[in-house]
Scaffold this motif. Structure first.
Motif, PDB file in Angstrom:
ATOM      1  N   THR A  58      -2.331   0.988   1.031  1.00 20.23           N
ATOM      2  CA  THR A  58      -1.784   1.105  -0.328  1.00 20.23           C
ATOM      3  C   THR A  58      -0.266   1.154  -0.259  1.00 20.23           C
ATOM      4  O   THR A  58       0.318   1.470   0.774  1.00 20.23           O
ATOM      5  CB  THR A  58      -2.277   2.397  -0.996  1.00 20.23           C
ATOM      6  OG1 THR A  58      -1.864   3.496  -0.191  1.00 20.23           O
ATOM      7  CG2 THR A  58      -3.788   2.407  -1.124  1.00 20.23           C
ATOM      8  N   ASP A  59       0.364   0.844  -1.377  1.00 17.36           N
ATOM      9  CA  ASP A  59       1.827   0.914  -1.438  1.00 17.36           C
ATOM     10  C   ASP A  59       2.322   2.320  -1.148  1.00 17.36           C
ATOM     11  O   ASP A  59       3.318   2.512  -0.457  1.00 17.36           O
ATOM     12  CB  ASP A  59       2.321   0.482  -2.822  1.00 17.36           C
ATOM     13  CG  ASP A  59       2.357  -1.033  -2.937  1.00 17.36           C
ATOM     14  OD1 ASP A  59       1.685  -1.686  -2.125  1.00 17.36           O
ATOM     15  OD2 ASP A  59       3.048  -1.548  -3.820  1.00 17.36           O
ATOM     16  N   SER A  62       2.029   2.904   2.619  1.00 19.97           N
ATOM     17  CA  SER A  62       2.716   1.968   3.505  1.00 19.97           C
ATOM     18  C   SER A  62       4.223   1.978   3.326  1.00 19.97           C
ATOM     19  O   SER A  62       4.958   1.656   4.240  1.00 19.97           O
ATOM     20  CB  SER A  62       2.164   0.561   3.318  1.00 19.97           C
ATOM     21  OG  SER A  62       2.436   0.101   2.016  1.00 19.97           O
ATOM     22  N   LYS A  63       4.708   2.350   2.153  1.00 25.57           N
ATOM     23  CA  LYS A  63       6.164   2.294   1.997  1.00 25.57           C
ATOM     24  C   LYS A  63       6.781   3.338   1.088  1.00 25.57           C
ATOM     25  O   LYS A  63       7.989   3.343   0.908  1.00 25.57           O
ATOM     26  CB  LYS A  63       6.557   0.887   1.498  1.00 25.57           C
ATOM     27  CG  LYS A  63       5.899   0.485   0.194  1.00 25.57           C
ATOM     28  CD  LYS A  63       6.229  -0.958  -0.167  1.00 25.57           C
ATOM     29  CE  LYS A  63       5.793  -1.275  -1.588  1.00 25.57           C
ATOM     30  NZ  LYS A  63       5.792  -2.698  -1.910  1.00 25.57           N
ATOM     31  N   GLU A  64       5.998   4.227   0.511  1.00 26.91           N
ATOM     32  CA  GLU A  64       6.603   5.124  -0.472  1.00 26.91           C
ATOM     33  C   GLU A  64       6.603   6.596  -0.097  1.00 26.91           C
ATOM     34  O   GLU A  64       7.066   7.425  -0.877  1.00 26.91           O
ATOM     35  CB  GLU A  64       5.885   4.953  -1.823  1.00 26.91           C
ATOM     36  CG  GLU A  64       6.070   3.573  -2.429  1.00 26.91           C
ATOM     37  CD  GLU A  64       5.269   3.374  -3.700  1.00 26.91           C
ATOM     38  OE1 GLU A  64       4.560   4.313  -4.111  1.00 26.91           O
ATOM     39  OE2 GLU A  64       5.356   2.283  -4.283  1.00 26.91           O
ATOM     40  N   GLU A 120      10.378   5.053  -4.447  1.00 29.58           N
ATOM     41  CA  GLU A 120      10.315   3.782  -5.154  1.00 29.58           C
ATOM     42  C   GLU A 120      11.658   3.535  -5.804  1.00 29.58           C
ATOM     43  O   GLU A 120      12.519   4.400  -5.866  1.00 29.58           O
ATOM     44  CB  GLU A 120       9.264   3.839  -6.267  1.00 29.58           C
ATOM     45  CG  GLU A 120       7.887   4.247  -5.824  1.00 29.58           C
ATOM     46  CD  GLU A 120       6.940   4.337  -7.002  1.00 29.58           C
ATOM     47  OE1 GLU A 120       6.300   3.326  -7.279  1.00 29.58           O
ATOM     48  OE2 GLU A 120       6.861   5.394  -7.640  1.00 29.58           O
ATOM     49  N   ASN A 199       2.899 -13.190  -5.196  1.00 29.57           N
ATOM     50  CA  ASN A 199       2.218 -11.935  -4.895  1.00 29.57           C
ATOM     51  C   ASN A 199       0.706 -12.105  -4.877  1.00 29.57           C
ATOM     52  O   ASN A 199       0.014 -11.580  -4.014  1.00 29.57           O
ATOM     53  CB  ASN A 199       2.588 -10.880  -5.936  1.00 29.57           C
ATOM     54  CG  ASN A 199       3.897 -10.208  -5.588  1.00 29.57           C
ATOM     55  OD1 ASN A 199       4.120  -9.868  -4.440  1.00 29.57           O
ATOM     56  ND2 ASN A 199       4.758 -10.041  -6.573  1.00 29.57           N
TER      57      ASN A 199
END
Length: 428
Positions: A58-59, A62-64, A120, A199
């Motif tokens: 998930t976002d 993975s990056k937040e 974010e 996307n």
RNA sequence: GCGGGUGUAGCUCAGUGGUAGAGCGCCAGGUUGUGGCCCUGGAGGCCGGGGGUUCAAUUCCCCUCAUUCGCCCCA
């Protein structure tokens, strides 16, 4: 300016805090009415908890995530990695398991009010530190419980004063039927890959369900091509969804089925819902949630179905602002002690303190200013009564009591004034 | 990570190639000891930072930082 609040965070100043208190109080009251009890969990948890619960791809994960590590001693470095809470469900379930709440009662209803952190890009209605109110109902897969959770959310928003919100519901199936749908969706979209946005082309491989949520695609065309998730549900899921809708209808809850409502966290199964508000701009979801029946096992607990929602306080307040909701804010009407001259200074402080010790809100000017300025200060803080102590009053062992609304003024023995102020307070 | 907008007084914002204004707020005076309304006065700004063009830049150009809206994703 050397220091300012970090990007994506905001200060709540005294002028803002009352609205937050009001909204939170409405939430707490609604939870109490529905039998939900508060849980407060740490602001950080083991990183692994969120990876497990929310999903590695998930976002959020993975990056937040804001992951922190204590630095310094070796002992600290050996400890597990920690992460600032990015969402509320995983910590609540962790606490439920850790304290074995399921053994105390087969059905547990929890609520929380807590900050969440996600790295974010900030924009309207999206902050790096935001605050959510939320609930979790654990221990039953009764569709009526889904309806209860949804109803609690709607009740809360209505009590706050939000009108014009729209409830959208869907079912995202379960690990049995969702893969079936996923393949049917892929097959249906195969010939269209070329026309889809960048996307979505990526999602086609990684997570095709999320294509349904894409705002860039031309849904007037795709609508006809894409199979409906509801048509692909397995029998138990289909029945569950039908019952949820039946209960909503019995409760006179207006809702729309949104066949393209899929949520971004891996743990959701079956019922999925959002409450959106059209006046919120790009981030229009004010409340979102769903069922997560497999999550407790994923976290190492016994099979325990559950459903809950999270609701963004900032977004609730944005909606209130757009709707120009008038908050019934509490007004403290203090007594204000005005002194005149050096001789009155200490007796004035004594009186101020006596009032406060008696539970009467009382203020005074500490700037050594003129009487006129003290009166202005009294007016500004909304004082209902001013107690005036000057040479004349000191000589008479009395104090002048001025009503700031009528302007009327009378004398009162100094020894009686606290009792008299308390009397006024009790009147109302 | 990528796009667009905006950075001038505490706040909301005007403005001009010749080193700045309004409204609100704040402070004070108009009352030897009396608030709100009104009148008068005052304080407060290296015009985000750096570089360039120019006799001269807050204004024009470039960079940077901050902020804001949007994409992604979510509350």
């Amino acid at each position: 300016m050397k220091y300012q609040a970090p990007r994506g965070t905001q200060d709540l100043l005294p002028e803002d805090a009352p609205r937050w208190r009001y909204v939170e109080q409405m939430f707490r009251q609604t939870c109490a009415d529905f039998g939900y009890e508060e849980v407060r969990t740490p602001v950080f948890e083991s990183t692994d908890l969120f990876v497990r619960a929310v999903g590695e791809h998930t976002d959020i994960v993975s990056k937040e995530m804001y992951s922190v590590s204590a630095h310094g001693s070796e002992a600290d470095e050996r400890r597990e990695r920690l992460t600032l809470r990015p969402e509320g469900t995983a910590p609540a379930l962790r606490a439920y398991l850790q304290h074995n709440l399921g053994a105390k009662s087969p059905l547990t209803r929890l609520f929380y009010v807590a900050p969440n952190f996600r790295h974010e890009r900030p924009q309207s209605g999206r902050l790096r530190q935001h605050h959510q109110t939320g609930i979790e109902a654990l221990g039953s897969e009764d569709p009526a419980l889904d309806a209860e959770v949804i109803t609690l959310g709607l009740t809360y928003l209505r009590r706050v004063g939000i009108t014009g919100a729209r409830l959208e519901v869907n079912s995202v199936g379960c690990p049995e039927c969702r893969p079936v749908y996923r393949e049917r969706l892929r097959a249906a979209l195969e010939s269209r890959i070329g026309t889809m946005c960048e996307n979505c082309r990526r999602r086609y491989d990684t997570n095709p369900l999320r294509i349904l949520d894409c705002k860039a695609e031309d849904w007037s065309v795709l609508e006809a091509v894409v199979p409906d998730l509801a048509d692909c549900l397995c029998e138990p899921c289909a029945q569950h969804f039908a019952h949820v809708q039946a209960v909503l209808q019995v409760l006179d809850v207006p809702y729309e089925r949104n066949p393209r409502l899929v949520r971004g966290l891996d743990y959701y199964v079956r019922t999925s819902f959002e409450i959106v508000h059209p006046q919120l701009g790009a981030q229009s979801t004010v409340l979102g949630g769903g069922r997560y029946d497999g999550l407790m096992e994923e976290l190492g607990g016994p099979p325990t179905p559950g459903i809950g929602f999270g609701c963004g306080i900032e977004r609730v307040l944005l909606a209130c602002e757009a709707l120009e909701v008038a908050f019934p804010l509490e007004a403290v009407r203090p007594v204000f002690v005005v002194t005149l001259g050096e001789a009155a200074r200490l007796p004035g402080l004594r009186l101020l303190n006596d009032l406060r010790q008696a539970g009467i809100a009382a203020q005074a000017d500490y700037l050594g200013r003129s009487m006129k300025a003290q009166m202005r200060a009294a007016n500004r803080v909304g004082a209902r009564t001013v107690l005036l102590l000057g040479e004349n009053e000191l000589a008479a062992g009395a104090i002048a009591v001025k009503d700031m609304e009528t302007g009327a003024q009378e004398s009162c023995p100094l020894s009686d004034v606290v009792g008299r102020m308390r009397g006024r307070k009790d009147e109302g």
